[in-house]
Design an enzyme around this catalytic site. Structure first.
Site: not given
Length: 267
Positions: A10, A154, A36, A256, A152
């Site tokens: 992130n 998702n 990310e 995360h 990730d």
């Protein structure tokens, strides 16, 4: 042993201010796959080329402050593959593959950041386009080489993979179509990709300890109202060498948690 970690940051800069580099130094992985990262090449120069003695490789999104993937490694790859050949999603920096080929084995480590559809119908449609195109890519790759895809994803695959599964059946990340895609990805039959969910192989019955993502809304993290969105997806030969796993939750670098698996082979 080959120690491999995956973490959605992130934001690389944000996670760095929270001590992620010191944690990587202590963990001492062979490779850490990041998603990310939200940086450009100009942000990396002079600051993020290396982390804890590991050399960084990157796939930047064209849009500033958005998506992107990285892999930091202590081993020199024989080839670096940036993008998987889809113009739409390669522009978002969603796929980075490091190849480590030897006379004994053709092996890849992949960092992949699947789209999220939670912001609305347009992004959910993009997510479905990604899934449709990415599936045959993985099948073709599996025919050529062994690999572990860290990322990730998702998608929470099954009811055990999120706290409030009953209330999320119509929400992105737990839609029936997404879960069916994961089931087919892990199916060893003629219509499946035959990959292995390594964490679930090692921990078949674990519930709340398996969560890797928590919403920033309310008290989701404090109450452990989480989702398992971060995976190691491996070809069967590599998955069979997985020995230990850990989801690290002591320090929070992003929304995360990092997941680490040790595999019984060396590069």
């Amino acid at each position: 042993m080959f120690k491999l970690t995956s973490l959605n940051l992130n934001g690389l800069r944000s996670a760095t201010t929270k001590g992620v580099a010191d944690w990587v130094a202590q963990l001492a992985p062979d490779c850490i796959c990041m998603q990310e990262i939200r940086v450009q090449a100009s942000d990396v120069t002079g600051r993020f080329e290396e982390m804890a003695g590991l050399k960084g490789h990157f796939h930047f999104a064209e849009k500033k402050g958005y998506a992107g993937t990285a892999i930091y490694t202590r081993h020199e790859p024989t080839e670096v593959v940036v993008g998987w050949g889809d113009k739409e999603f390669d522009a978002e920096g969603r796929y980075l593959e490091l190849r480590f080929d030897t006379p004994k084995r053709k092996f890849s480590v992949i960092s992949c950041y699947f789209p999220s559809g939670s912001s609305g119908e347009e992004r959910q449609a993009a997510k479905f386009r990604f899934l449709a195109g990415f599936f045959p890519h993985l099948i073709a790759l599996k025919k050529q080489r062994e690999f572990v895809l860290c990322g990730d994803i998702n998608i929470a695959h099954k009811e055990v993979d999120l706290k409030n599964w009953r209330g999320n059946q119509k929400n992105s990340g737990f839609l029936p179509e997404e879960r069916a895609w994961m089931t087919r990805l892990l199916d060893a039959g003629a219509d499946g990709a035959g990959l292995v969910d390594v964490y679930r192989m090692l921990k078949p019955d674990t519930t709340d300890a398996a969560y890797t993502w928590w919403s920033n809304r309310g008290q989701a993290y404090a109450n452990n109202v989480g989702w398992r969105l971060d995976y190691h997806l491996a070809t069967p030969t590599i998955a069979a060498l997985a020995r230990n796993e850990e989801i690290y939750k002591t320090i929070k670098f992003s929304d995360h948690a990092p997941i680490t698996v040790e595999y019984a082979f060396g590069l």
